[in-house]
Design a protein around this motif. Structure first.
Motif, mmCIF file in Angstrom:
data_model
loop_
_atom_site.group_PDB
_atom_site.id
_atom_site.type_symbol
_atom_site.label_atom_id
_atom_site.label_comp_id
_atom_site.label_asym_id
_atom_site.label_seq_id
_atom_site.Cartn_x
_atom_site.Cartn_y
_atom_site.Cartn_z
ATOM 1 N N VAL A 201 -10.812 -3.477 -12.700
ATOM 2 C CA VAL A 201 -10.575 -2.036 -12.582
ATOM 3 C C VAL A 201 -11.653 -1.371 -11.727
ATOM 4 C CG1 VAL A 201 -10.412 0.144 -13.849
ATOM 5 C CG2 VAL A 201 -9.343 -1.924 -14.781
ATOM 6 N N GLU A 202 -12.914 -1.710 -11.999
ATOM 7 C CA GLU A 202 -14.028 -1.015 -11.346
ATOM 8 C C GLU A 202 -14.088 -1.274 -9.839
ATOM 9 O OE1 GLU A 202 -17.533 -2.181 -13.440
ATOM 10 O OE2 GLU A 202 -17.061 -0.966 -15.218
ATOM 11 N N ASN A 203 -13.699 -2.468 -9.404
ATOM 12 C CA ASN A 203 -13.806 -2.810 -7.980
ATOM 13 C C ASN A 203 -12.484 -2.685 -7.221
ATOM 14 O OD1 ASN A 203 -16.465 -3.367 -8.531
ATOM 15 N ND2 ASN A 203 -16.250 -5.586 -8.493
ATOM 16 N N HIS A 204 -11.479 -2.149 -7.869
ATOM 17 C CA HIS A 204 -10.199 -1.983 -7.187
ATOM 18 C C HIS A 204 -10.298 -0.865 -6.154
ATOM 19 C CE1 HIS A 204 -5.844 -1.219 -6.683
ATOM 20 N NE2 HIS A 204 -5.739 -2.515 -6.980
ATOM 21 N N ILE A 205 -9.572 -1.018 -5.054
ATOM 22 C CA ILE A 205 -9.660 -0.042 -3.957
ATOM 23 C C ILE A 205 -9.075 1.313 -4.346
ATOM 24 C CG2 ILE A 205 -9.669 -1.816 -2.183
ATOM 25 C CD1 ILE A 205 -6.720 -1.192 -1.665
ATOM 26 N N GLY A 206 -8.230 1.333 -5.378
ATOM 27 C CA GLY A 206 -7.694 2.598 -5.863
ATOM 28 C C GLY A 206 -6.420 3.035 -5.160
ATOM 29 N N GLY A 207 -5.767 4.013 -5.737
ATOM 30 C CA GLY A 207 -4.512 4.525 -5.189
ATOM 31 C C GLY A 207 -3.311 3.925 -5.899
ATOM 32 N N THR A 208 -2.300 4.758 -6.066
ATOM 33 C CA THR A 208 -1.109 4.326 -6.786
ATOM 34 C C THR A 208 -0.427 3.153 -6.107
ATOM 35 O OG1 THR A 208 -0.740 6.588 -7.583
ATOM 36 C CG2 THR A 208 1.124 5.078 -7.679
ATOM 37 N N ALA A 209 -0.276 3.208 -4.781
ATOM 38 C CA ALA A 209 0.409 2.137 -4.059
ATOM 39 C C ALA A 209 -0.340 0.815 -4.183
ATOM 40 C CB ALA A 209 0.569 2.518 -2.591
ATOM 41 N N ALA A 210 -1.674 0.883 -4.060
ATOM 42 C CA ALA A 210 -2.478 -0.334 -4.172
ATOM 43 C C ALA A 210 -2.407 -0.912 -5.582
ATOM 44 C CB ALA A 210 -3.926 -0.043 -3.784
ATOM 45 N N GLU A 211 -2.388 -0.052 -6.575
ATOM 46 C CA GLU A 211 -2.253 -0.512 -7.961
ATOM 47 C C GLU A 211 -0.923 -1.240 -8.158
ATOM 48 O OE1 GLU A 211 -2.895 2.434 -10.963
ATOM 49 O OE2 GLU A 211 -4.715 3.187 -10.003
ATOM 50 N N LEU A 212 0.136 -0.655 -7.603
ATOM 51 C CA LEU A 212 1.455 -1.285 -7.720
ATOM 52 C C LEU A 212 1.467 -2.661 -7.056
ATOM 53 C CD1 LEU A 212 3.868 1.730 -7.093
ATOM 54 C CD2 LEU A 212 3.658 0.372 -9.194
ATOM 55 N N MET A 213 0.831 -2.775 -5.896
ATOM 56 C CA MET A 213 0.774 -4.063 -5.208
ATOM 57 C C MET A 213 0.026 -5.098 -6.055
ATOM 58 S SD MET A 213 2.445 -3.916 -2.328
ATOM 59 C CE MET A 213 3.601 -2.946 -3.325
ATOM 60 N N THR A 214 -1.091 -4.680 -6.628
ATOM 61 C CA THR A 214 -1.885 -5.596 -7.449
ATOM 62 C C THR A 214 -1.113 -6.050 -8.680
ATOM 63 O OG1 THR A 214 -4.012 -4.702 -6.716
ATOM 64 C CG2 THR A 214 -3.972 -5.779 -8.861
ATOM 65 N N ILE A 215 -0.583 -5.084 -9.416
ATOM 66 C CA ILE A 215 0.118 -5.427 -10.662
ATOM 67 C C ILE A 215 1.350 -6.275 -10.389
ATOM 68 C CG2 ILE A 215 1.444 -4.457 -12.585
ATOM 69 C CD1 ILE A 215 -0.497 -2.034 -12.465
ATOM 70 N N ASN A 216 2.160 -5.855 -9.426
ATOM 71 C CA ASN A 216 3.410 -6.569 -9.173
ATOM 72 C C ASN A 216 3.193 -7.935 -8.514
ATOM 73 O OD1 ASN A 216 5.914 -4.869 -9.942
ATOM 74 N ND2 ASN A 216 4.551 -3.376 -8.968
ATOM 75 N N SER A 217 2.140 -8.070 -7.734
ATOM 76 C CA SER A 217 1.833 -9.382 -7.159
ATOM 77 C C SER A 217 1.470 -10.379 -8.259
ATOM 78 C CB SER A 217 0.677 -9.270 -6.161
ATOM 79 O OG SER A 217 1.054 -8.559 -5.011
ATOM 80 N N ILE A 218 0.630 -9.926 -9.185
ATOM 81 C CA ILE A 218 0.210 -10.800 -10.281
ATOM 82 C C ILE A 218 1.398 -11.144 -11.178
ATOM 83 C CG2 ILE A 218 -1.229 -10.937 -12.347
ATOM 84 C CD1 ILE A 218 -3.283 -9.182 -10.835
#
Length: 203
Positions: free
Chosen positions: A143-160
Motif C-alpha cells: 500500500v505504502e509504495n503504490h503509485i496511487g490513483g484509482t486506475a493504477a489500483e484497478l490494474m494492480t488488483i485485477n492483475s493479481i
C-alpha cells in the motif's frame, strides 16, 4: 595262462581308469561352472536390486522439481486492460504454486509495453488457498509504495486476481496487509474476497 589273464586285465582296467578320470574332470568342471554361474547371477541380482532402489529416488526427484507454465498478468500503459504473459517456472520441493506466481509478478513484465503491478519492497508474508479462496498476506509496502490513483489500483488488483484465478482451484483472492483485512486499498475496497473480472482482461 596267467600272463594272458594279466594282459587282458590291463586292457580292461586302463580304459576304465581313463573313463573314471574323464568323468571326475567333467564333474569338477560342471560344478565349478555352476558355482561361477551362481556367483555371477548373485552379483547381477545384487546389481538389479541396486537399480530398483535407485528408480524410486529418480522418480522422487522428478516429483520434487516440476517444470510448469503459468500465466501472470500486468497492466497496459493505458491502464485499461490487464495483459497475460506466459512464464515457464520450476517448482522445487517446499515451494507452492501460489508463491511462484507472486514471485513472477514481483519480477515485473517482460514486455516494455506493460507496467509492473507489485510495488517495490512488497513482501509475501504468507499465502494459502482454502475453499476456492486464496488468502494473500502482503507487507505494508504493498500500500505504502503504490503509485496511487484509482486506475493504477484497478490494474494492480485485477492483475493479481487474474493471475491467481488462472489456477483451477482458486476463484477469488482475499488481500491481507500485515495479517489484517484492510477496508480500502486507497480507493478500491479490499475487505472481501475479489473475483476475476473478465471484462478487464485482454483476450
Amino acid at each position: 595262462m596267467k600272463s594272458l589273464i594279466r594282459a587282458l586285465m590291463k586292457r580292461i582296467l586302463i580304459p576304465i581308469a581313463a573313463l573314471t578320470i574323464l568323468i571326475f574332470i567333467a564333474g569338477c568342471s560342471f560344478f565349478g561352472g555352476s558355482n561361477t554361474g551362481t556367483s555371477g547371477n548373485g552379483q547381477q541380482s545384487s546389481e538389479n536390486n541396486g537399480n530398483v532402489i535407485q528408480e524410486p529416488n529418480s522418480e522422487k526427484g522428478s516429483e520434487e522439481d516440476v517444470t510448469r507454465t503459468v500465466t501472470v498478468y500486468f497492466g497496459d500503459f493505458q491502464a485499461e486492460k490487464v495483459v497475460p504473459e506466459a512464464r515457464t517456472v520450476e517448482i522445487k520441493a517446499g515451494d507452492s504454486i501460489e508463491k511462484i506466481i507472486f514471485d513472477e509478478l514481483a519480477k515485473g513484465p517482460e514486455s516494455e509495453a506493460l507496467d509492473p503491478v507489485i510495488p517495490e519492497g512488497t513482501q509475501l508474508l504468507s499465502v494459502k488457498t482454502e475453499n476456492g479462496i486464496c488468502t494473500l498476506n502482503l507487507s505494508k509496502e504493498f500500500v505504502e509504495n503504490h503509485i496511487g490513483g484509482t486506475a493504477a489500483e484497478l490494474m494492480t488488483i485485477n492483475s493479481i486476481v487474474a493471475s491467481y484465478t488462472e489456477l483451477p482451484e482458486i476463484d477469488k483472492v482475499q488481500f491481507l496487509i500485515d495479517g489484517n483485512v484492510r477496508e480500502f486499498f486507497v480507493h478500491e475496497a479490499l475487505d472481501t474476497p475479489i473475483g476475476r473480472n473478465e471484462s478487464i482482461i485482454k483476450k
